[in-house]
Scaffold this motif. Sequence first.
Motif, PDB file in Angstrom:
ATOM      1  N   PRO A 181       0.833  -1.198   0.000  1.00 29.15           N
ATOM      2  CA  PRO A 181       0.000   0.000   0.000  1.00 29.15           C
ATOM      3  C   PRO A 181       0.878   1.262   0.000  1.00 29.15           C
ATOM      4  O   PRO A 181       1.885   1.317   0.697  1.00 29.15           O
ATOM      5  CB  PRO A 181      -0.810  -0.115   1.300  1.00 29.15           C
ATOM      6  CG  PRO A 181      -0.703  -1.539   1.700  1.00 29.15           C
ATOM      7  CD  PRO A 181       0.593  -2.044   1.177  1.00 29.15           C
ATOM      8  N   VAL A 182       0.467   2.249  -0.781  1.00 29.18           N
ATOM      9  CA  VAL A 182       1.238   3.491  -0.859  1.00 29.18           C
ATOM     10  C   VAL A 182       0.883   4.387   0.316  1.00 29.18           C
ATOM     11  O   VAL A 182      -0.296   4.583   0.645  1.00 29.18           O
ATOM     12  CB  VAL A 182       0.962   4.226  -2.183  1.00 29.18           C
ATOM     13  CG1 VAL A 182       1.747   5.530  -2.234  1.00 29.18           C
ATOM     14  CG2 VAL A 182       1.324   3.339  -3.365  1.00 29.18           C
ATOM     15  N   THR A 183       1.907   4.920   0.962  1.00 28.22           N
ATOM     16  CA  THR A 183       1.722   5.828   2.091  1.00 28.22           C
ATOM     17  C   THR A 183       2.350   7.167   1.766  1.00 28.22           C
ATOM     18  O   THR A 183       3.453   7.237   1.241  1.00 28.22           O
ATOM     19  CB  THR A 183       2.360   5.260   3.366  1.00 28.22           C
ATOM     20  OG1 THR A 183       1.771   3.995   3.659  1.00 28.22           O
ATOM     21  CG2 THR A 183       2.155   6.197   4.545  1.00 28.22           C
ATOM     22  N   SER A 184       1.641   8.232   2.095  1.00 32.28           N
ATOM     23  CA  SER A 184       2.142   9.588   1.871  1.00 32.28           C
ATOM     24  C   SER A 184       2.280  10.309   3.203  1.00 32.28           C
ATOM     25  O   SER A 184       2.023   9.748   4.269  1.00 32.28           O
ATOM     26  CB  SER A 184       1.193  10.361   0.940  1.00 32.28           C
ATOM     27  OG  SER A 184       1.783  11.572   0.522  1.00 32.28           O
ATOM     28  N   ASP A 185       2.719  11.562   3.125  1.00 29.43           N
ATOM     29  CA  ASP A 185       2.891  12.394   4.316  1.00 29.43           C
ATOM     30  C   ASP A 185       1.991  13.612   4.211  1.00 29.43           C
ATOM     31  O   ASP A 185       1.525  13.978   3.129  1.00 29.43           O
ATOM     32  CB  ASP A 185       4.346  12.840   4.440  1.00 29.43           C
ATOM     33  CG  ASP A 185       4.779  13.674   3.244  1.00 29.43           C
ATOM     34  OD1 ASP A 185       4.596  14.901   3.273  1.00 29.43           O
ATOM     35  OD2 ASP A 185       5.292  13.100   2.264  1.00 29.43           O
ATOM     36  N   GLU A 186       1.766  14.279   5.338  1.00 36.90           N
ATOM     37  CA  GLU A 186       0.830  15.398   5.373  1.00 36.90           C
ATOM     38  C   GLU A 186       1.319  16.618   4.593  1.00 36.90           C
ATOM     39  O   GLU A 186       0.512  17.447   4.177  1.00 36.90           O
ATOM     40  CB  GLU A 186       0.551  15.787   6.825  1.00 36.90           C
ATOM     41  CG  GLU A 186      -0.233  14.739   7.576  1.00 36.90           C
ATOM     42  CD  GLU A 186      -0.481  15.106   9.024  1.00 36.90           C
ATOM     43  OE1 GLU A 186      -1.504  14.646   9.583  1.00 36.90           O
ATOM     44  OE2 GLU A 186       0.333  15.840   9.618  1.00 36.90           O
ATOM     45  N   SER A 187       2.619  16.716   4.373  1.00 35.33           N
ATOM     46  CA  SER A 187       3.144  17.852   3.624  1.00 35.33           C
ATOM     47  C   SER A 187       2.844  17.701   2.136  1.00 35.33           C
ATOM     48  O   SER A 187       2.269  18.594   1.510  1.00 35.33           O
ATOM     49  CB  SER A 187       4.652  17.977   3.858  1.00 35.33           C
ATOM     50  OG  SER A 187       5.199  19.037   3.114  1.00 35.33           O
ATOM     51  N   ASN A 188       3.220  16.581   1.537  1.00 31.43           N
ATOM     52  CA  ASN A 188       2.944  16.368   0.119  1.00 31.43           C
ATOM     53  C   ASN A 188       1.455  16.247  -0.165  1.00 31.43           C
ATOM     54  O   ASN A 188       0.981  16.650  -1.225  1.00 31.43           O
ATOM     55  CB  ASN A 188       3.682  15.129  -0.381  1.00 31.43           C
ATOM     56  CG  ASN A 188       5.139  15.413  -0.697  1.00 31.43           C
ATOM     57  OD1 ASN A 188       5.452  16.116  -1.649  1.00 31.43           O
ATOM     58  ND2 ASN A 188       6.038  14.883   0.119  1.00 31.43           N
ATOM     59  N   ALA A 189       0.697  15.685   0.769  1.00 32.98           N
ATOM     60  CA  ALA A 189      -0.736  15.473   0.552  1.00 32.98           C
ATOM     61  C   ALA A 189      -1.540  16.766   0.630  1.00 32.98           C
ATOM     62  O   ALA A 189      -2.704  16.797   0.197  1.00 32.98           O
ATOM     63  CB  ALA A 189      -1.272  14.467   1.571  1.00 32.98           C
ATOM     64  N   LEU A 190      -0.953  17.832   1.138  1.00 36.20           N
ATOM     65  CA  LEU A 190      -1.675  19.101   1.261  1.00 36.20           C
ATOM     66  C   LEU A 190      -2.257  19.535  -0.072  1.00 36.20           C
ATOM     67  O   LEU A 190      -3.432  19.899  -0.176  1.00 36.20           O
ATOM     68  CB  LEU A 190      -0.740  20.176   1.811  1.00 36.20           C
ATOM     69  CG  LEU A 190      -1.321  21.599   1.851  1.00 36.20           C
ATOM     70  CD1 LEU A 190      -2.342  21.714   2.964  1.00 36.20           C
ATOM     71  CD2 LEU A 190      -0.233  22.631   2.042  1.00 36.20           C
TER      72      LEU A 190
ATOM     73  N   MET B 129       8.538  14.908   3.364  1.00 41.34           N
ATOM     74  CA  MET B 129       7.784  16.140   3.180  1.00 41.34           C
ATOM     75  C   MET B 129       8.084  16.715   1.806  1.00 41.34           C
ATOM     76  O   MET B 129       8.873  16.164   1.049  1.00 41.34           O
ATOM     77  CB  MET B 129       8.162  17.141   4.274  1.00 41.34           C
ATOM     78  CG  MET B 129       9.645  17.413   4.362  1.00 41.34           C
ATOM     79  SD  MET B 129      10.155  17.973   6.009  1.00 41.34           S
ATOM     80  CE  MET B 129      11.639  16.993   6.197  1.00 41.34           C
ATOM     81  N   SER B 130       7.469  17.841   1.488  1.00 40.30           N
ATOM     82  CA  SER B 130       7.771  18.525   0.245  1.00 40.30           C
ATOM     83  C   SER B 130       9.156  19.159   0.342  1.00 40.30           C
ATOM     84  O   SER B 130       9.691  19.361   1.438  1.00 40.30           O
ATOM     85  CB  SER B 130       6.725  19.599  -0.043  1.00 40.30           C
ATOM     86  OG  SER B 130       6.790  20.626   0.930  1.00 40.30           O
ATOM     87  N   ASP B 131       9.736  19.478  -0.822  1.00 41.00           N
ATOM     88  CA  ASP B 131      11.099  20.005  -0.806  1.00 41.00           C
ATOM     89  C   ASP B 131      11.206  21.342  -0.084  1.00 41.00           C
ATOM     90  O   ASP B 131      12.191  21.603   0.607  1.00 41.00           O
ATOM     91  CB  ASP B 131      11.655  20.112  -2.231  1.00 41.00           C
ATOM     92  CG  ASP B 131      10.758  20.892  -3.188  1.00 41.00           C
ATOM     93  OD1 ASP B 131       9.645  21.309  -2.800  1.00 41.00           O
ATOM     94  OD2 ASP B 131      11.173  21.070  -4.354  1.00 41.00           O
ATOM     95  N   GLY B 132      10.188  22.202  -0.222  1.00 42.09           N
ATOM     96  CA  GLY B 132      10.227  23.488   0.471  1.00 42.09           C
ATOM     97  C   GLY B 132      10.183  23.338   1.978  1.00 42.09           C
ATOM     98  O   GLY B 132      10.893  24.031   2.711  1.00 42.09           O
ATOM     99  N   THR B 133       9.353  22.419   2.465  1.00 42.93           N
ATOM    100  CA  THR B 133       9.292  22.154   3.906  1.00 42.93           C
ATOM    101  C   THR B 133      10.599  21.562   4.399  1.00 42.93           C
ATOM    102  O   THR B 133      11.087  21.905   5.484  1.00 42.93           O
ATOM    103  CB  THR B 133       8.121  21.210   4.218  1.00 42.93           C
ATOM    104  OG1 THR B 133       6.920  21.762   3.686  1.00 42.93           O
ATOM    105  CG2 THR B 133       7.955  21.015   5.714  1.00 42.93           C
ATOM    106  N   ALA B 134      11.205  20.692   3.587  1.00 44.28           N
ATOM    107  CA  ALA B 134      12.489  20.102   3.967  1.00 44.28           C
ATOM    108  C   ALA B 134      13.586  21.161   4.027  1.00 44.28           C
ATOM    109  O   ALA B 134      14.448  21.125   4.907  1.00 44.28           O
ATOM    110  CB  ALA B 134      12.870  19.006   2.977  1.00 44.28           C
ATOM    111  N   GLY B 135      13.571  22.095   3.082  1.00 44.25           N
ATOM    112  CA  GLY B 135      14.549  23.175   3.120  1.00 44.25           C
ATOM    113  C   GLY B 135      14.417  24.016   4.369  1.00 44.25           C
ATOM    114  O   GLY B 135      15.414  24.400   4.993  1.00 44.25           O
ATOM    115  N   CYS B 136      13.177  24.292   4.770  1.00 47.60           N
ATOM    116  CA  CYS B 136      12.948  25.033   6.009  1.00 47.60           C
ATOM    117  C   CYS B 136      13.443  24.242   7.210  1.00 47.60           C
ATOM    118  O   CYS B 136      14.066  24.791   8.124  1.00 47.60           O
ATOM    119  CB  CYS B 136      11.466  25.353   6.154  1.00 47.60           C
ATOM    120  SG  CYS B 136      11.048  26.264   7.647  1.00 47.60           S
ATOM    121  N   ALA B 137      13.196  22.925   7.202  1.00 42.78           N
ATOM    122  CA  ALA B 137      13.653  22.079   8.307  1.00 42.78           C
ATOM    123  C   ALA B 137      15.168  22.137   8.454  1.00 42.78           C
ATOM    124  O   ALA B 137      15.703  22.126   9.569  1.00 42.78           O
ATOM    125  CB  ALA B 137      13.196  20.639   8.077  1.00 42.78           C
ATOM    126  N   ALA B 138      15.869  22.212   7.321  1.00 46.80           N
ATOM    127  CA  ALA B 138      17.333  22.234   7.356  1.00 46.80           C
ATOM    128  C   ALA B 138      17.896  23.612   7.675  1.00 46.80           C
ATOM    129  O   ALA B 138      19.068  23.735   8.033  1.00 46.80           O
ATOM    130  CB  ALA B 138      17.884  21.776   6.005  1.00 46.80           C
TER     131      ALA B 138
END
Length: 489
Positions: free
Chosen positions: A171-180, A238-247
Motif C-alpha cells: 500500500p502506498v503511504t504519503s505524508d501530510e506535507s505532500n498530501a496538502l 515532506m515537500s522540498d520546500g518544507t524540507a529546506g525550512c527544516a534544514a
Amino acid sequence: MPARKLVLGIDIGTSGVKVVAVDDRGAVAARGAAVLPKPVVSGSGREQNAELWWRAAADAIRSAVAKLDDGDVIDALAVDATSGTIVPVDTELAPVGPGFMYNDGRAGAQAARLNTLGGETLARLGYRFNASFALAKILWMLENEPRRADRAACFVHQSDFLTARLAGGGPVTSDESNALKTGFDILERRWPDYLADAGIDRARLPRVVPIGETIGHVSAAVGQSLGLPKGCRIVAGMSDGTAGCAASGARAIGDMNTTLGTTIVWKVLSSSLVRDPEGRLYCHRHPGGGFLPGGAGNAGGAGIAAFCARNAADPGKILAALESGVTSGLPSGTFTYPLPGAGERFPFVDGSFVPFSTADESAPVAVYASCLEGLACIERWGYDVSAELGAECDGTVWTTGKGAEVDVWMQIRADVLNRPVCRSACPESAFGSALVAAMNVWFDGSWTATTRAMVREVFRCEPQPGARAAWDDHYARFRSLCEERRNAR
C-alpha cells in the motif's frame, strides 16, 4: 575508524536527485547525486517519466553508499520531493503515464471548480486551489484522459512513488506535507468529503501519516541492489520546500525561513494555522509540531539577473563580480523591484505589475546593490503580511538558497528586517529529510533534540546599530512607490 550510524536524506528536484548520509551530530559522511532530464514541455503542460525518478534516486543512493566506510550502518531514510507533482500508477507501482510536474499549468479550470466544491473546507484550512495543486491535476486527468486515469490504481506523489519502490511495493503511504496539495485536511487529518462531489475516489489516494512517522522498511531485494541494510527504516518525509525550512535552522515558534533562489519563498514557524482570505499563503504542518504558513513571490535571483546580467551566458559569474563592489551601511536611496517579467503573487497579487528600478543603469554595481535592497524590502513586506494574518514573526530569520552565500546581502537583509539573519552549515532539502529520519530513529520523535544535536549555525548578521531609522524610512518609501505604480495604471 569505528563504524558510524547514519541516516539518508533524499531530495528529488526538477533537475536531479541529491542524497546525503548524515551522522547524529549533523556531519555529512557522504553525498550522491544524479541528473534528471528536463521535463517535457507542451503548451502549459509539464511532464516527466516517473521511472526516471526511480533510476536517478537509485543511482544517487548507490553513489553515496559507495563512499561510506566498511561497517557504517544506515538506520533510516526519508525522501522529499517537488510539491504538487503527481503520477498515476497501477497495482504493481508501474506508472500508467508520465508524471504531472509541480509547475504543470493545465488544470486552472479544475482548480476553480474545486474551490467552489470545497469552499467551506478550504475556508477553514485557509487556502485556495490553483493549477499547481495535485488534486486539480488529478481532476484534469479524469476529465481529459479517462482511459489513462481508469488504469490508475492510485494517484501518488513524487516522494510516495520513491518510498513505495524502496519498500518493494505494498500500500502506498504519503505524508501530510505532500498530501496538502491533493486536498488532505491537515486539521482533521483525513481526506475531505467534497472529493466525492468532484468525482475523485478517496480509495485511489494514498494513506497519509504525519511527517516523521515510520512508513515501512527497505525490502531485501531493493536493499541488496542499492547497498542499504536489511531493516533500514523508511520515514515519512515532506515537500522540498518544507524540507529546506527544516534544514535552515529555524526551530522555534516565531522563527522565519527565507529561501533566496530563482524566486523568493517565505516560511514562518507558527503555533496555529494562518488563513489568508486572498490566498497568497497557505500552511503546511511542521515536523516539530505547529504550522508553516508560507508564500512564494516572483521576485528573486532571476529578476536580479534580468537587471544585472541580461542575456549573459553565465549570469552567476557576472553577479559574483558585482558583489565585491557592494558595501553594507545606509540605504542607497534608489529603489528596484527585481522581477524577471510582469506579474507578482506575494506579498501582493498583481498579474500586471512590472519590474522597475530608479538606479542609474550605467552603474552596474549600483543597480545590483539596489536589487539586493529591493529584494530585502520585499522580504520584509512578506513577513509583515504574514504577521498581519496572525503568524508570530518575532524570531530569527534563517536563510536557504543561493542567496544565503552572499554575505553583504545577509547584512543588508538584517538591517532592513531589523532581525538577526543566519545560515546553517547545511541549508539544503536533502539535509532536512535526513533530520526527519534522525528524529525518528535517534531522538524519540523530538524535533528540538534533533536540531540541537545536528544543526549548526555558521554565519550570523545582526542589525547595525544606528541604522534602523534610515532603513525603516527606505522600506516605507519602497512600499509607497510600489503602491503609486500600481494605482497609476
